[in-house]
Design a protein around this motif. Structure first.
Motif, short mmCIF file in Angstrom:
data_model
loop_
_atom_site.label_atom_id
_atom_site.label_comp_id
_atom_site.label_asym_id
_atom_site.label_seq_id
_atom_site.Cartn_x
_atom_site.Cartn_y
_atom_site.Cartn_z
N LEU A 32 0.87 -1.17 0.00
CA LEU A 32 0.00 0.00 0.00
C LEU A 32 0.90 1.22 0.00
N LYS A 40 -2.65 6.20 4.01
CA LYS A 40 -2.18 4.82 4.23
C LYS A 40 -2.40 4.38 5.68
N ALA A 192 2.48 -1.03 4.20
CA ALA A 192 2.33 0.36 3.78
C ALA A 192 3.70 1.02 3.74
#
Length: 224
Positions: A32, A40, A192
């Protein structure tokens, strides 16, 4: 593993996420990414039920997080592993205790907690640092400890928020190799990160957040 349907998250007049929909299957490894402020961390917080969506539905490991009673959240989180950029280790406890205490907290026996902590510290390569305190080991080693801690409950899903943000490229690649090994064992992994170079190096499916909206980019290259 994760089903997200038209999720929006607002903080008063500020909209952090807008109409987010995606699916992550069991056993996937997904990045991500997006610039700072893209949403995020907000999305990850929704996934481990630190916050609730303003609207939409979010299903994680078969549970609808929008309707889950608060009393069931601790049990749900036992199915997750969480890794953060700032490690969040207990400074006055040894490396070993930082991992073993998680087992005791979720109901493992003392013996089982000790056994699992030893195995996991060996898995991430810091078993030789077990009796040191967090301040006595490097940043990369602290992150390895935090990963071992996240794995104590044998999670179905591992969520990592900027886990290499404080590390140099060599240490960052070491951490990613650990994540890939975890993923190969069957755990779904979502990382992320804003590090485009890291994503390009390892090549996995990437979801891109832009100002709270999601674009999905399928990355063909896979790492064995």
């Amino acid at each position: 593993m994760i089903r997200c349907f038209h999720v929006t998250k607002r903080y008063g007049a500020i909209t952090s996420l807008t109409d987010i929909s995606f699916q992550i299957d069991e056993g996937e490894f997904v990045f991500l990414t997006g610039q700072s402020g893209a949403g995020k961390t907000t999305l990850l917080r929704l996934l481990y039920r630190a916050e609730l969506p303003t609207s939409g539905q979010l299903i994680v490991a078969g549970r609808n997080l929008a309707t889950m009673p608060r009393r069931q959240v601790p049990r749900f989180r036992r199915r997750l592993g969480l890794v953060f950029q700032d490690f969040k280790l207990i400074e006055d406890r040894t490396v070993f205790d930082n991992v073993a205490l998680v087992g005791l907290a979720v109901g493992f026996s003392f013996t089982e907690s000790q056994r699992r902590a030893s195995e996991l510290l060996r898995l991430v390569g810091v078993d030789g640092r077990a009796q040191l305190f967090p301040a006595q080991v490097s940043g990369g080693e602290q992150q390895r400890v935090s990963i071992a801690r996240a794995l104590m409950t044998a999670p179905q899903l591992l969520l990592a928020d900027e886990p290499t943000g404080n590390l140099d490229p060599e240490r960052a690649n070491e951490i990613m190799r650990i994540f890939h090994a975890i993923n190969r064992s069957g755990t779904t992994v979502v990382v992320a990160t804003h590090d485009a170079d890291l994503i390009g190096t390892v090549g996995r499916r990437t979801m891109i957040l832009e100002a709270g909206r999601l674009n999905t980019l399928a990355v063909a290259t896979q790492v064995s």
